[in-house]
Design a protein around this motif. Structure first.
Motif, PDB file in Angstrom:
ATOM      1  N   ARG A 159       0.878  -1.295  -0.246  1.00 35.10           N
ATOM      2  CA  ARG A 159      -0.070  -0.056   0.170  1.00 35.10           C
ATOM      3  C   ARG A 159       0.843   1.229   0.145  1.00 35.10           C
ATOM      4  NH1 ARG A 159       0.037   2.501   5.089  1.00 35.10           N
ATOM      5  NH2 ARG A 159       0.822   1.077   6.752  1.00 35.10           N
ATOM      6  N   VAL A 160       0.447   2.373  -0.502  1.00 38.54           N
ATOM      7  CA  VAL A 160       0.690   3.689  -0.471  1.00 38.54           C
ATOM      8  C   VAL A 160      -0.211   4.225   0.529  1.00 38.54           C
ATOM      9  CG1 VAL A 160       0.923   5.781  -1.805  1.00 38.54           C
ATOM     10  CG2 VAL A 160       1.752   3.784  -2.910  1.00 38.54           C
TER      11      VAL A 160
ATOM     12  N   ARG B  78       0.560   6.028   4.383  1.00 38.57           N
ATOM     13  CA  ARG B  78       1.863   6.263   5.029  1.00 38.57           C
ATOM     14  C   ARG B  78       2.249   7.415   5.192  1.00 38.57           C
ATOM     15  NH1 ARG B  78       5.117   1.761   4.101  1.00 38.57           N
ATOM     16  NH2 ARG B  78       4.271   0.177   2.825  1.00 38.57           N
TER      17      ARG B  78
ATOM     18  N   ILE C 108       6.039   7.812   0.968  1.00 37.81           N
ATOM     19  CA  ILE C 108       5.189   7.704  -0.279  1.00 37.81           C
ATOM     20  C   ILE C 108       5.989   7.509  -1.456  1.00 37.81           C
ATOM     21  CG2 ILE C 108       3.376   8.851  -1.861  1.00 37.81           C
ATOM     22  CD1 ILE C 108       2.065   9.703   0.940  1.00 37.81           C
TER      23      ILE C 108
ATOM     24  N   ALA D 203       7.076   4.054  -1.529  1.00 42.50           N
ATOM     25  CA  ALA D 203       6.176   3.107  -1.730  1.00 42.50           C
ATOM     26  C   ALA D 203       5.567   3.098  -3.325  1.00 42.50           C
ATOM     27  CB  ALA D 203       5.006   3.462  -0.829  1.00 42.50           C
ATOM     28  N   LEU D 204       5.777   4.012  -3.818  1.00 43.11           N
ATOM     29  CA  LEU D 204       5.163   4.246  -5.258  1.00 43.11           C
ATOM     30  C   LEU D 204       6.026   3.460  -5.963  1.00 43.11           C
ATOM     31  CD1 LEU D 204       3.818   7.841  -5.489  1.00 43.11           C
ATOM     32  CD2 LEU D 204       2.442   5.677  -5.619  1.00 43.11           C
TER      33      LEU D 204
ATOM     34  N   GLN E  81       5.390  -0.272  -5.555  1.00 50.29           N
ATOM     35  CA  GLN E  81       4.568  -1.027  -6.325  1.00 50.29           C
ATOM     36  C   GLN E  81       5.050  -1.273  -7.798  1.00 50.29           C
ATOM     37  OE1 GLN E  81       1.083   1.672  -5.809  1.00 50.29           O
ATOM     38  NE2 GLN E  81       0.412   0.545  -3.877  1.00 50.29           N
TER      39      GLN E  81
ATOM     40  N   VAL F 192      -0.783  10.240  -5.397  1.00 46.15           N
ATOM     41  CA  VAL F 192      -1.535   8.940  -4.684  1.00 46.15           C
ATOM     42  C   VAL F 192      -2.854   9.034  -5.479  1.00 46.15           C
ATOM     43  CG1 VAL F 192      -0.472   9.081  -2.519  1.00 46.15           C
ATOM     44  CG2 VAL F 192      -2.817  10.253  -3.057  1.00 46.15           C
TER      45      VAL F 192
ATOM     46  N   THR G  96      -7.907   3.725  -1.942  1.00 45.44           N
ATOM     47  CA  THR G  96      -6.958   3.730  -3.033  1.00 45.44           C
ATOM     48  C   THR G  96      -6.748   2.898  -3.927  1.00 45.44           C
ATOM     49  OG1 THR G  96      -5.260   4.667  -1.397  1.00 45.44           O
ATOM     50  CG2 THR G  96      -4.140   4.074  -3.260  1.00 45.44           C
TER      51      THR G  96
ATOM     52  N   ASP H 107      -3.710   0.286  -4.867  1.00 40.51           N
ATOM     53  CA  ASP H 107      -3.045  -0.380  -3.798  1.00 40.51           C
ATOM     54  C   ASP H 107      -3.423  -1.824  -3.999  1.00 40.51           C
ATOM     55  OD1 ASP H 107      -1.648   1.766  -2.766  1.00 40.51           O
ATOM     56  OD2 ASP H 107      -3.036   1.761  -0.953  1.00 40.51           O
TER      57      ASP H 107
ATOM     58  N   ILE I 128       6.668  -2.048   1.181  1.00 44.50           N
ATOM     59  CA  ILE I 128       7.725  -0.933   0.579  1.00 44.50           C
ATOM     60  C   ILE I 128       8.995  -1.843   0.446  1.00 44.50           C
ATOM     61  CG2 ILE I 128       8.876  -0.438   2.739  1.00 44.50           C
ATOM     62  CD1 ILE I 128       8.045   2.743   1.929  1.00 44.50           C
TER      63      ILE I 128
END
Length: 449
Positions: free
Chosen positions: A69-70, A73, A78, A81-82, A85, A131, A158, A161, A408
């Motif tokens: 997930r983003v 966070r 972020i 995390a992006l 993904q 996001v 989201t 995600d 992440i």
């Protein structure tokens, strides 16, 4: 391959790479962060050794909820995390779908207007970072989840995600790393670091010493104990978190979601992973007492349901009898407990199943397939430490993922691999610096939505 989960320290190991006399980089800890660091450093041309005291992903990296997930966070996480993904999707393609990644969307469920206000505040700050999150009202929330009689007044959602299957995904990443040239060795504990003129010059294992000038410590709940032996203190603690898997059920809910007491997501095997969302247990030990002060801000915030237990069980990183120092030729705590495998909280297993059944009565009985617990490595401000260790040049630490590490993991793995090569990591890591606990900075807890 037949796998018994949770993983145990029994039978032959899968990875028995021969230890070289020297390497460019030694990674200590075979969870998601260490495995991804080794993978990306090897791809950059380094000769890499990945060492795990027990089995790859046997601790929290296989025992988590499986969310990628983003949403929710800390703002500093972020961008990483992006990137993670995107990397998860690329790696799953390379592994022919065996990581179990799927875009399901994540929902944070609100029972009050004040919770929705908190979600809106997070979204206002996070939206410029790219996001896809959105706020949904009660009608849209119930339409998404099909829980028409539940008390949710809305959710932060989201749609981009994802989820993965942790106990499958991280071992698969280790197999990928080994196939690309990483030397992977399980059941091989690291006892300490050799230093020359203060810098890392080698890694001492129970099977011998590897000469190197660079090492990464990604030891999860054990990281603080390892650093303490080398004169470096971080205020890291670990808390027990319970989770469970149902047997296959009707797939009426194809989304990962959480409210103040319940978390759930669909599994690749047709069941659901469930967890008591905010509930965790802190076993009292020397570090819990020593580091109490920096955790006071978090405690006053009141957003974590932490329950204190009398003392850490024997052999745990913060048990009263666990040694804090040892010689390189002595058996270490890492060898005495190769897999940290706490028992789940049986009462929470029962209540969590009941809560899930209450929200989704159309599924009928919620049969239990397995339950487990893990020790989550936490920090006082709920964000990790990813930094060079100033006291030990040549050492990088990546720990304290605070339950956010699985999703992440590839992002921080790529970041740490670049750090080990002296490259710019591509993200602002100021928030994750180790010195924030000693330079007088005010600790600002990250979000706990």
């Amino acid at each position: 391959m037949s796998v018994v989960f949770p993983f145990r320290d029994e039978g032959p190991v899968e990875h028995q790479g021969a230890l070289p006399e020297a390497a460019d980089l030694v990674v200590i800890g075979g969870g998601v962060i260490g495995t991804c660091t080794a993978l990306f450093a090897n791809r950059a041309g380094l000769k890499v050794v990945l060492l795990e005291k027990g089995r790859i992903a046997a601790e929290q990296s296989s025992r988590n909820w499986g969310w990628i997930r983003v949403q929710g966070r800390d703002m500093a996480e972020i961008p990483v995390a992006l990137e993670a993904q995107q990397l998860w999707q690329e790696l799953d393609t390379l592994c022919e779908g065996r990581l179990g990644t799927r875009t399901v969307g994540v929902g944070y469920l609100a029972k009050s207007a004040s919770e929705m206000d908190a979600f809106a505040s997070w979204l206002e700050e996070a939206r410029p970072l790219g996001v896809s999150s959105e706020l949904l009202d009660a009608e849209a929330t119930k339409a998404q989840l099909g829980a028409t009689n539940s008390p949710w007044v809305g959710m932060l959602h989201t749609p981009t995600d994802m989820k993965g299957e942790p106990w499958q995904a991280v071992p698969e990443l280790a197999r990928l790393a080994a196939s690309e040239g990483v030397i992977v060795r399980e059941r091989c504990a690291v006892r300490g670091l050799e230093r020359s003129a203060g810098r890392v010059s080698g890694v001492v294992t129970e099977a011998g010493t590897i000469r190197c000038e660079r090492a990464v410590l990604s030891g999860g709940a054990w990281s603080g104990l390892f650093l303490k032996r080398h004169g470096v203190t971080i205020p890291q603690l670990s808390v027990r978190s319970t989770a469970m898997a149902t047997a296959p059920l009707p797939q009426l809910v194809n989304k990962a979601a959480v409210d103040d007491v319940l978390a759930f997501r669909p599994r690749a095997d047709g069941g659901y992973t469930l967890a008591p969302s905010a509930f965790s247990e802190l076993f009292l030990g020397p570090d819990a007492v020593r580091h109490a002060r920096p955790y006071l801000t978090l405690a006053r915030q009141g957003s974590f349901d932490v329950h204190f237990r009398a003392k850490a069980p024997a052999g745990y990183p913060d048990a009263w009898g666990t040694p804090r120092s040892w010689r390189d030729d002595e058996e270490t705590p890492f060898e005495r407990m190769r897999i940290l495998s706490p028992a789940p909280n049986a009462g929470k297993v029962a209540s969590t199943r009941a809560q899930f059944a209450q929200h989704f009565p159309e599924m009928g009985e919620v049969p239990l397939q397995a339950s487990w617990a893990g020790m989550i490595d936490v920090m006082p401000d709920v964000v990790p430490v990813v930094d060079h260790v100033a006291q030990i040049p040549g050492l990088i630490v990546a720990t304290g993922m605070c339950g956010h590490g699985f999703g992440i993991g590839p992002g921080f793995g790529r970041v740490v691999a670049d750090m080990a090569q002296g490259r710019e990591p591509g993200h602002d890591l100021t928030r994750f610096r180790l010195s924030r606990f000693s330079d007088g900075s005010k600790l600002v807890p990250g979000p706990n939505l």
